[in-house]
Motif scaffolding. Structure first.
Motif, PDB file in Angstrom:
ATOM      1  N   MET A 181       0.837  -1.206   0.000  1.00 31.84           N
ATOM      2  CA  MET A 181       0.000   0.000   0.000  1.00 31.84           C
ATOM      3  C   MET A 181       0.870   1.254   0.000  1.00 31.84           C
ATOM      4  N   GLN A 182       1.990   1.216   0.749  1.00 36.33           N
ATOM      5  CA  GLN A 182       2.913   2.353   0.721  1.00 36.33           C
ATOM      6  C   GLN A 182       3.655   2.441  -0.609  1.00 36.33           C
ATOM      7  N   LEU A 183       4.046   1.289  -1.112  1.00 38.55           N
ATOM      8  CA  LEU A 183       4.789   1.260  -2.370  1.00 38.55           C
ATOM      9  C   LEU A 183       3.945   1.764  -3.532  1.00 38.55           C
ATOM     10  N   LEU A 184       2.655   1.429  -3.533  1.00 34.97           N
ATOM     11  CA  LEU A 184       1.773   1.786  -4.633  1.00 34.97           C
ATOM     12  C   LEU A 184       0.868   2.965  -4.283  1.00 34.97           C
ATOM     13  N   GLU A 185       1.307   3.767  -3.324  1.00 34.97           N
ATOM     14  CA  GLU A 185       0.526   4.950  -2.966  1.00 34.97           C
ATOM     15  C   GLU A 185       0.406   5.888  -4.164  1.00 34.97           C
ATOM     16  N   SER A 186      -0.791   6.419  -4.368  1.00 42.18           N
ATOM     17  CA  SER A 186      -1.112   7.310  -5.488  1.00 42.18           C
ATOM     18  C   SER A 186      -1.093   6.597  -6.828  1.00 42.18           C
ATOM     19  N   CYS A 187      -1.073   5.265  -6.826  1.00 41.97           N
ATOM     20  CA  CYS A 187      -1.193   4.486  -8.072  1.00 41.97           C
ATOM     21  C   CYS A 187      -2.638   3.994  -8.187  1.00 41.97           C
ATOM     22  N   SER A 188      -3.488   4.809  -8.806  1.00 39.30           N
ATOM     23  CA  SER A 188      -4.909   4.488  -8.856  1.00 39.30           C
ATOM     24  C   SER A 188      -5.210   3.281  -9.727  1.00 39.30           C
ATOM     25  N   ASP A 189      -4.278   2.897 -10.591  1.00 40.16           N
ATOM     26  CA  ASP A 189      -4.507   1.744 -11.460  1.00 40.16           C
ATOM     27  C   ASP A 189      -4.034   0.440 -10.836  1.00 40.16           C
ATOM     28  N   ALA A 190      -3.496   0.499  -9.612  1.00 43.73           N
ATOM     29  CA  ALA A 190      -3.048  -0.719  -8.939  1.00 43.73           C
ATOM     30  C   ALA A 190      -4.228  -1.402  -8.246  1.00 43.73           C
ATOM     31  N   VAL A 191      -4.291  -2.723  -8.371  1.00 41.72           N
ATOM     32  CA  VAL A 191      -5.337  -3.527  -7.729  1.00 41.72           C
ATOM     33  C   VAL A 191      -4.671  -4.471  -6.735  1.00 41.72           C
ATOM     34  N   ILE A 192      -5.049  -4.342  -5.441  1.00 44.08           N
ATOM     35  CA  ILE A 192      -4.534  -5.220  -4.390  1.00 44.08           C
ATOM     36  C   ILE A 192      -5.735  -5.894  -3.741  1.00 44.08           C
ATOM     37  N   ARG A 193      -5.813  -7.192  -3.842  1.00 40.88           N
ATOM     38  CA  ARG A 193      -6.973  -7.929  -3.330  1.00 40.88           C
ATOM     39  C   ARG A 193      -6.522  -8.934  -2.279  1.00 40.88           C
ATOM     40  N   LYS A 194      -7.018  -8.743  -1.029  1.00 42.17           N
ATOM     41  CA  LYS A 194      -6.770  -9.724   0.017  1.00 42.17           C
ATOM     42  C   LYS A 194      -7.922 -10.717   0.043  1.00 42.17           C
ATOM     43  N   PHE A 195      -7.606 -11.994   0.268  1.00 39.87           N
ATOM     44  CA  PHE A 195      -8.656 -13.016   0.307  1.00 39.87           C
ATOM     45  C   PHE A 195      -8.136 -14.204   1.113  1.00 39.87           C
ATOM     46  N   SER A 196      -9.016 -15.139   1.358  1.00 40.07           N
ATOM     47  CA  SER A 196      -8.666 -16.375   2.063  1.00 40.07           C
ATOM     48  C   SER A 196      -9.093 -17.556   1.215  1.00 40.07           C
ATOM     49  N   PHE A 197      -8.345 -18.652   1.318  1.00 39.91           N
ATOM     50  CA  PHE A 197      -8.697 -19.860   0.571  1.00 39.91           C
ATOM     51  C   PHE A 197      -8.448 -21.071   1.447  1.00 39.91           C
ATOM     52  N   GLY A 198      -9.061 -22.183   1.075  1.00 36.24           N
ATOM     53  CA  GLY A 198      -8.900 -23.419   1.817  1.00 36.24           C
ATOM     54  C   GLY A 198     -10.202 -23.843   2.469  1.00 36.24           C
ATOM     55  N   ASN A 199     -10.313 -25.151   2.772  1.00 37.59           N
ATOM     56  CA  ASN A 199     -11.517 -25.714   3.379  1.00 37.59           C
ATOM     57  C   ASN A 199     -11.342 -25.953   4.872  1.00 37.59           C
ATOM     58  N   GLU A 200     -10.362 -26.771   5.227  1.00 35.86           N
ATOM     59  CA  GLU A 200     -10.197 -27.123   6.624  1.00 35.86           C
ATOM     60  C   GLU A 200      -9.616 -25.953   7.423  1.00 35.86           C
ATOM     61  N   THR A 201      -8.606 -25.332   6.888  1.00 38.72           N
ATOM     62  CA  THR A 201      -8.025 -24.157   7.536  1.00 38.72           C
ATOM     63  C   THR A 201      -7.881 -23.071   6.488  1.00 38.72           C
ATOM     64  N   GLU A 202      -8.307 -21.885   6.815  1.00 41.44           N
ATOM     65  CA  GLU A 202      -8.228 -20.790   5.863  1.00 41.44           C
ATOM     66  C   GLU A 202      -6.820 -20.203   5.865  1.00 41.44           C
ATOM     67  N   THR A 203      -6.311 -19.987   4.680  1.00 46.50           N
ATOM     68  CA  THR A 203      -4.997 -19.373   4.500  1.00 46.50           C
ATOM     69  C   THR A 203      -5.175 -18.011   3.847  1.00 46.50           C
ATOM     70  N   LYS A 204      -4.564 -17.000   4.431  1.00 48.12           N
ATOM     71  CA  LYS A 204      -4.671 -15.651   3.876  1.00 48.12           C
ATOM     72  C   LYS A 204      -3.694 -15.475   2.714  1.00 48.12           C
ATOM     73  N   ALA A 205      -4.099 -14.678   1.749  1.00 40.47           N
ATOM     74  CA  ALA A 205      -3.256 -14.397   0.588  1.00 40.47           C
ATOM     75  C   ALA A 205      -3.687 -13.069  -0.013  1.00 40.47           C
ATOM     76  N   LEU A 206      -2.913 -12.604  -0.930  1.00 42.88           N
ATOM     77  CA  LEU A 206      -3.283 -11.392  -1.671  1.00 42.88           C
ATOM     78  C   LEU A 206      -2.709 -11.472  -3.077  1.00 42.88           C
ATOM     79  N   VAL A 207      -3.435 -10.841  -4.003  1.00 39.69           N
ATOM     80  CA  VAL A 207      -2.945 -10.694  -5.377  1.00 39.69           C
ATOM     81  C   VAL A 207      -2.810  -9.207  -5.668  1.00 39.69           C
ATOM     82  N   VAL A 208      -1.848  -8.865  -6.483  1.00 42.97           N
ATOM     83  CA  VAL A 208      -1.625  -7.474  -6.853  1.00 42.97           C
ATOM     84  C   VAL A 208      -1.270  -7.424  -8.328  1.00 42.97           C
TER      85      VAL A 208
END
Length: 522
Positions: A34-61
């Motif tokens: 978020m600091q690195l891409l500050e003022s970059c309105s075309d940047a997409v950072i998506r946090k999400f979780s995946f998995g069935n038994e235990t959820e694992t956090k991840a993000l795509v940018v």
């Protein structure tokens, strides 16, 4: 000390966030991005979780507009969020290993997947159109090839028209350009090596050559010179050209530029090297010689007799464009006896009433012609040619009527301009346009003696130059009689047994002898 895991620790003021490694804490990575891409309105950072038994956090940018959003959703997010079955293992280490391995090897439905470990790599990958996936608990991320930016379609080059031969031209997208070459060279010997040049722009640059034909020492030298380039940005091949050429302060280009893939392939088959820069439709060919600038790609598609005649006309036009105005000034000013008396009287009658000497007259007309040529190039395409042609006609006629220039001078300058347009390479045309003024000054003060001095200085300077160590005037200096058959004239393909010689080249045989299929029968 690197800024890795302490959430409360702030990066030192003299360090950029991009210099740090990827953290095992996903929230920390998110804050840094978020600091690195500050003022970059075309940047997409998506946090999400995946998995069935235990959820694992991840993000795509990724950057919107550079990456294909549909491909990101269908081949990255959807498989992770809906289709991943977490491995149920009692060993935490084995479980974490299975998560990363499963995502990398079985979940991401994209052909190009690479591992990255620093935020600098993250910035470069997303700026290149890739999508980066970071998973909580891992200090390594995954880069997925999702490039899909808008680009210009393959079209006919504007500056290199041919009647017979391929009409395709390079575009501003580097991978399109390498694909055009790869389609013509269906061999694994065709190598494409990638470099990143520019501290800020981080421009992708590739070096193309045919392994086994291009001299190894030449390939190593090109690699070394490109690796030494330390500049903030690269926008076109022109910057690469100036950094890798042997001589900086000269009007002679030491590399050849072209928009035609077939022309590049022809050079590669002769052992030369091609340099392509992302964002530029021009490819650089190194090394080169000055006679190559007067050779058109169409010479090799027409039969050798007309091709030879056209090439001879091109060499003659080069000298006409270079010397005709200075020869006219010399004859009118000093050497009246060099032309028939009747012609001399006609010229003198036409110059009667002109207030300027022949040198000033020629200089004014040359400057006017160059300004009209530049105006025609810079104006919009719909009106540029009309302005240049109509402007030349109107200004020339008005100058003659006003008595500022003579009619023979207008004819000489017009013929010189036509001859200068015959040169197929823009690089050689620039040399003629600049050197012509030098010859004019020499002719005005010394006549034919000055022109001869200019020719000797020109040839001496060209003979002293080299292109990546190869002689610039080869095969004339040093004289290589075996290569003269494909310089001023174009020999038949059936006689093209050997490639042009270059230092370090080992594979000189191009085709077998007696490969003419009975060419003289009948």
């Amino acid at each position: 000390m690197r800024y890795l895991t302490n959430k409360k620790q702030k990066p030192p003021a003299n360090r950029e966030i991009i210099d740090y490694d990827i953290s095992t804490n996903i929230d920390e990575n998110y804050n840094r991005l978020m600091q690195l891409l500050e003022s970059c309105s075309d940047a997409v950072i998506r946090k999400f979780s995946f998995g069935n038994e235990t959820e694992t956090k991840a993000l795509v940018v990724y950057f919107d507009g550079l990456a294909d959003r549909i491909e990101v959703e269908d081949n990255v997010l959807r498989p992770l969020m809906l289709e991943l079955k977490m491995v149920n293992d009692t060993s935490p280490e084995q479980k974490e290993k299975d998560i990363f391995t499963a995502v990398q090897d079985r979940i991401l439905l994209i052909g190009e997947v690479e591992t990255i470990s620093t935020l600098q790599e993250v910035g470069h990958k997303i700026s290149s159109g890739d999508t980066v996936l970071l998973i909580d608990g891992f200090s390594t991320g995954l880069s997925a090839g999702t490039r899909a930016w808008e680009s210009r379609a393959v079209a006919t080059p504007d500056a290199e028209h041919v009647i017979r031969g391929p009409k395709e031209g390079f575009t501003e997208t580097m991978r399109f350009n390498t694909a055009l070459l790869r389609r013509r060279i269906k061999s694994t010997s065709f190598k494409v090596e990638n470099f990143v040049v520019g501290r800020v722009t981080k421009t992708d640059t590739v070096v193309c050559y045919i392994d086994g034909i291009a001299p190894k020492e030449l390939v190593d030298e090109v690699r070394t010179r490109i690796s030494k380039i330390d500049v903030d940005g690269v926008l076109d091949t022109g910057l690469i050209e100036e950094h890798i050429e042997d001589e900086k302060y000269t009007i002679f280009a030491q590399s050849e530029s072209t928009e035609k893939p077939d022309r590049v392939v022809g050079h590669l088959l002769e052992g030369r090297i091609c340099i392509i820069v992302d964002g530029s439709p021009m490819a650089l060919i190194v090394p080169t010689t000055f006679p190559r600038f007067l050779i058109s790609a169409e010479d090799y598609y027409e039969r050798y007799v007309p091709s030879t005649l056209f090439r001879l006309a091109r060499f003659i036009a080069f000298w006409i464009a270079l010397l005709l105005p200075s020869i006219y000034v010399s004859v009118v000013t000093y050497h009246h006896e060099m032309i028939p008396t009747d012609l001399f009287l006609t010229i003198m009658a036409a110059r009667e009433g002109v207030p300027f000497p022949a040198f000033v007259e020629a200089l004014l007309m040359e400057l006017t012609f160059e300004l009209l040529r530049e105006a025609g190039l810079r104006l919009p395409g719909q009106i540029g040619p009309a302005v240049s042609i109509v402007g030349a006609l109107i200004i020339g006629d008005a100058a003659v009527r006003a008595g500022l220039v003579s009619t023979p001078m207008v004819v000489v300058i017009a013929f010189t301009g036509i001859a200068s347009f015959v040169t197929p390479a823009y690089n050689a045309g620039v040399v003629v346009r600049i050197a012509r003024f030098g010859f004019l000054f020499l002719a005005a003060f010394l006549g034919f003696f000055g022109i001869m001095i200019g020719i000797l200085l020109l040839l001496t300077r060209m003979a002293s130059l080299s292109s990546l160590g190869q002689p610039y005037l080869a095969p004339f200096a040093p004289l290589r009689t075996g290569e003269l058959g494909d310089t001023i004239v174009r020999r038949p393909w059936t006689n093209a047994i050997r490639r042009p010689f270059m230092s370090g080249m080992k594979n000189l045989v191009r085709q077998k002898k007696d490969n003419s299929n009975g060419g003289n029968q009948g």
